[in-house]
Design a protein around this motif. Structure first.
Motif, PDB file in Angstrom:
ATOM      1  N   THR A 174      31.958  31.814  15.065  1.00  3.96           N
ATOM      2  CA  THR A 174      31.771  32.684  16.232  1.00  3.96           C
ATOM      3  C   THR A 174      32.139  31.944  17.504  1.00  3.96           C
ATOM      4  N   LEU A 175      31.738  30.675  17.573  1.00  3.35           N
ATOM      5  CA  LEU A 175      32.049  29.881  18.759  1.00  3.35           C
ATOM      6  C   LEU A 175      33.554  29.679  18.891  1.00  3.35           C
ATOM      7  N   ARG A 176      34.248  29.477  17.776  1.00  5.37           N
ATOM      8  CA  ARG A 176      35.696  29.311  17.809  1.00  5.37           C
ATOM      9  C   ARG A 176      36.385  30.595  18.288  1.00  5.37           C
ATOM     10  N   ARG A 177      35.899  31.741  17.824  1.00  3.13           N
ATOM     11  CA  ARG A 177      36.485  33.007  18.262  1.00  3.13           C
ATOM     12  C   ARG A 177      36.300  33.194  19.765  1.00  3.13           C
ATOM     13  N   ALA A 178      35.144  32.825  20.260  1.00  2.07           N
ATOM     14  CA  ALA A 178      34.903  32.923  21.700  1.00  2.07           C
ATOM     15  C   ALA A 178      35.827  31.997  22.474  1.00  2.07           C
ATOM     16  N   ALA A 179      36.056  30.795  21.931  1.00  3.25           N
ATOM     17  CA  ALA A 179      36.941  29.843  22.594  1.00  3.25           C
ATOM     18  C   ALA A 179      38.384  30.335  22.586  1.00  3.25           C
ATOM     19  N   ASN A 180      38.833  30.875  21.449  1.00  5.09           N
ATOM     20  CA  ASN A 180      40.205  31.380  21.362  1.00  5.09           C
ATOM     21  C   ASN A 180      40.437  32.573  22.288  1.00  5.09           C
ATOM     22  N   ALA A 181      39.378  33.349  22.537  1.00  7.19           N
ATOM     23  CA  ALA A 181      39.515  34.542  23.380  1.00  7.19           C
ATOM     24  C   ALA A 181      39.349  34.244  24.863  1.00  7.19           C
ATOM     25  N   ALA A 182      38.936  33.030  25.206  1.00  2.63           N
ATOM     26  CA  ALA A 182      38.720  32.691  26.620  1.00  2.63           C
ATOM     27  C   ALA A 182      40.043  32.722  27.384  1.00  2.63           C
ATOM     28  N   HIS A 183      40.042  33.336  28.564  1.00  3.68           N
ATOM     29  CA  HIS A 183      41.269  33.504  29.346  1.00  3.68           C
ATOM     30  C   HIS A 183      40.918  33.692  30.820  1.00  3.68           C
ATOM     31  N   HIS A 184      41.912  33.477  31.687  1.00  8.08           N
ATOM     32  CA  HIS A 184      41.719  33.786  33.101  1.00  8.08           C
ATOM     33  C   HIS A 184      41.337  35.257  33.243  1.00  8.08           C
ATOM     34  N   ALA A 185      40.302  35.542  33.990  1.00  8.36           N
ATOM     35  CA  ALA A 185      39.880  36.929  34.177  1.00  8.36           C
ATOM     36  C   ALA A 185      40.939  37.692  34.974  1.00  8.36           C
ATOM     37  N   ASP A 186      41.301  38.883  34.500  1.00  7.86           N
ATOM     38  CA  ASP A 186      42.226  39.702  35.272  1.00  7.86           C
ATOM     39  C   ASP A 186      41.454  40.428  36.373  1.00  7.86           C
ATOM     40  N   ASP A 187      42.157  41.210  37.192  1.00 10.81           N
ATOM     41  CA  ASP A 187      41.522  41.814  38.366  1.00 10.81           C
ATOM     42  C   ASP A 187      40.362  42.728  37.991  1.00 10.81           C
ATOM     43  N   ARG A 188      40.521  43.504  36.940  1.00  9.60           N
ATOM     44  CA  ARG A 188      39.440  44.408  36.553  1.00  9.60           C
ATOM     45  C   ARG A 188      38.241  43.627  35.999  1.00  9.60           C
ATOM     46  N   GLU A 189      38.493  42.542  35.291  1.00 13.15           N
ATOM     47  CA  GLU A 189      37.398  41.705  34.814  1.00 13.15           C
ATOM     48  C   GLU A 189      36.715  40.998  35.982  1.00 13.15           C
ATOM     49  N   LEU A 190      37.511  40.552  36.956  1.00 14.98           N
ATOM     50  CA  LEU A 190      36.934  39.935  38.145  1.00 14.98           C
ATOM     51  C   LEU A 190      36.016  40.910  38.870  1.00 14.98           C
ATOM     52  N   ASP A 191      36.419  42.161  38.926  1.00  9.11           N
ATOM     53  CA  ASP A 191      35.610  43.176  39.591  1.00  9.11           C
ATOM     54  C   ASP A 191      34.256  43.331  38.907  1.00  9.11           C
ATOM     55  N   GLU A 192      34.223  43.142  37.598  1.00 12.24           N
ATOM     56  CA  GLU A 192      32.963  43.225  36.865  1.00 12.24           C
ATOM     57  C   GLU A 192      32.150  41.947  36.990  1.00 12.24           C
ATOM     58  N   ILE A 193      32.824  40.809  37.060  1.00 11.36           N
ATOM     59  CA  ILE A 193      32.144  39.519  37.038  1.00 11.36           C
ATOM     60  C   ILE A 193      31.584  39.121  38.397  1.00 11.36           C
ATOM     61  N   LEU A 194      32.380  39.272  39.445  1.00 11.78           N
ATOM     62  CA  LEU A 194      32.026  38.746  40.766  1.00 11.78           C
ATOM     63  C   LEU A 194      30.894  39.534  41.413  1.00 11.78           C
ATOM     64  N   PRO A 195      30.132  38.891  42.312  1.00 13.24           N
ATOM     65  CA  PRO A 195      29.072  39.613  43.032  1.00 13.24           C
ATOM     66  C   PRO A 195      29.669  40.766  43.828  1.00 13.24           C
ATOM     67  N   GLN A 196      28.957  41.877  43.871  1.00 16.10           N
ATOM     68  CA  GLN A 196      29.473  43.072  44.526  1.00 16.10           C
ATOM     69  C   GLN A 196      29.341  43.020  46.043  1.00 16.10           C
ATOM     70  N   GLN A 197      28.269  42.437  46.537  1.00 13.07           N
ATOM     71  CA  GLN A 197      28.000  42.441  47.973  1.00 13.07           C
ATOM     72  C   GLN A 197      28.377  41.102  48.596  1.00 13.07           C
ATOM     73  N   VAL A 198      29.153  41.172  49.676  1.00  9.59           N
ATOM     74  CA  VAL A 198      29.546  39.971  50.415  1.00  9.59           C
ATOM     75  C   VAL A 198      29.113  40.141  51.861  1.00  9.59           C
ATOM     76  N   PRO A 199      28.170  39.315  52.368  1.00 10.88           N
ATOM     77  CA  PRO A 199      27.734  39.454  53.762  1.00 10.88           C
ATOM     78  C   PRO A 199      28.911  39.305  54.718  1.00 10.88           C
ATOM     79  N   THR A 200      28.937  40.153  55.744  1.00 12.80           N
ATOM     80  CA  THR A 200      29.997  40.075  56.752  1.00 12.80           C
ATOM     81  C   THR A 200      29.596  39.214  57.934  1.00 12.80           C
ATOM     82  N   ALA A 201      28.304  38.865  58.058  1.00  9.60           N
ATOM     83  CA  ALA A 201      27.828  38.043  59.173  1.00  9.60           C
ATOM     84  C   ALA A 201      26.670  37.192  58.679  1.00  9.60           C
ATOM     85  N   PRO A 202      26.414  36.038  59.336  1.00  5.93           N
ATOM     86  CA  PRO A 202      25.285  35.200  58.925  1.00  5.93           C
ATOM     87  C   PRO A 202      23.973  35.959  59.017  1.00  5.93           C
TER      88      PRO A 202
END
Length: 224
Positions: A174-202
């Motif tokens: 299972t660990l090998r399959r996860a390693a073989n499938a690891a890849h740079h996240a594409d834009d849609r995956e980034l949209d799911e992974i990254l935090p949704q809210q970004v403060p615009t001011a301190p």
């Protein structure tokens, strides 16, 4: 004269028939070209399709998380899903996340700057072990690393090291399959992974005085 009169209506009707046919074809063609639901003229996405995320916003969200875009990876393993609360920065500008299963298995994905060679393979601890001797074994393009109950697949890529690790609850296949499938996240995956809210001011703190060194105002009134 009688024969000519009998044929006159047919002659007069002929242009009308031809005109009527031409009008019907034109109307049909116009209807097909303007129909937005047709395959050729359709430009609207289906109701279930999500719009593509804006790249500049994704980069801003990655900066907010303090991870370099090239270090954000994803993987895909049957029975495992991303634990959103596990996503975060690793080291200076690396990336870390975890994938969990309903049975309690947990696979850790980590990306950090560095190199991985036969000479230094045993110098870095294996997730999630803390210390202990590390054994390295070459497995295709990866190093398979073990330490106690922990094991990990790791690979060097373009100045960073991608690591997929787990404890004994996750078997090596299972660990090998996860390693073989690891890849740079594409834009849609980034949209799911990254935090949704970004403060615009301190964020402003209400307990800071407007003048002075900025220390909180802890003065108390009469009676303490």
């Amino acid at each position: 004269m009688i024969r000519a009169v009998r044929h006159l209506p047919l002659i007069l009707l002929l242009p009308l028939v031809l005109t009527g046919c031409g009008t019907e074809k034109a109307a049909s063609g116009a209807s097909g070209a303007s129909d937005p639901s047709g395959p050729a003229g359709s430009s609207k996405p289906s109701g279930s399709a999500r719009p593509a995320p804006d790249r500049s916003q994704l980069e801003a969200r990655a900066r907010y998380m303090q991870s370099a875009m090239e270090h954000i990876y994803a993987t895909d393993v049957d029975g495992y899903s991303l634990a959103k609360q596990s996503v975060g920065v690793s080291g200076g500008d690396g990336f870390s996340s975890a994938y969990v299963s309903k049975s309690g298995g947990r696979i850790q994905l980590g990306v950090d700057r560095g190199t991985l060679t036969e000479a230094n393979c045993a110098e870095r601890s294996v997730y999630p072990a803390e210390g202990g001797s590390v054994k390295c074994e070459r497995d295709g393009t990866f190093w398979y690393r073990t330490s106690g109950n922990a094991h990990e697949y790791a690979r060097a890529e373009d100045g960073h090291v991608v690591r997929i690790g787990a404890d004994g609850a996750v078997d090596r296949d299972t660990l090998r399959r996860a390693a073989n499938a690891a890849h740079h996240a594409d834009d849609r995956e980034l949209d799911e992974i990254l935090p949704q809210q970004v403060p615009t001011a301190p964020v402003e703190r209400g307990d800071l005085p407007p003048v002075g060194d900025g220390a909180p105002n802890n003065d108390v009134g009469v009676g303490g």
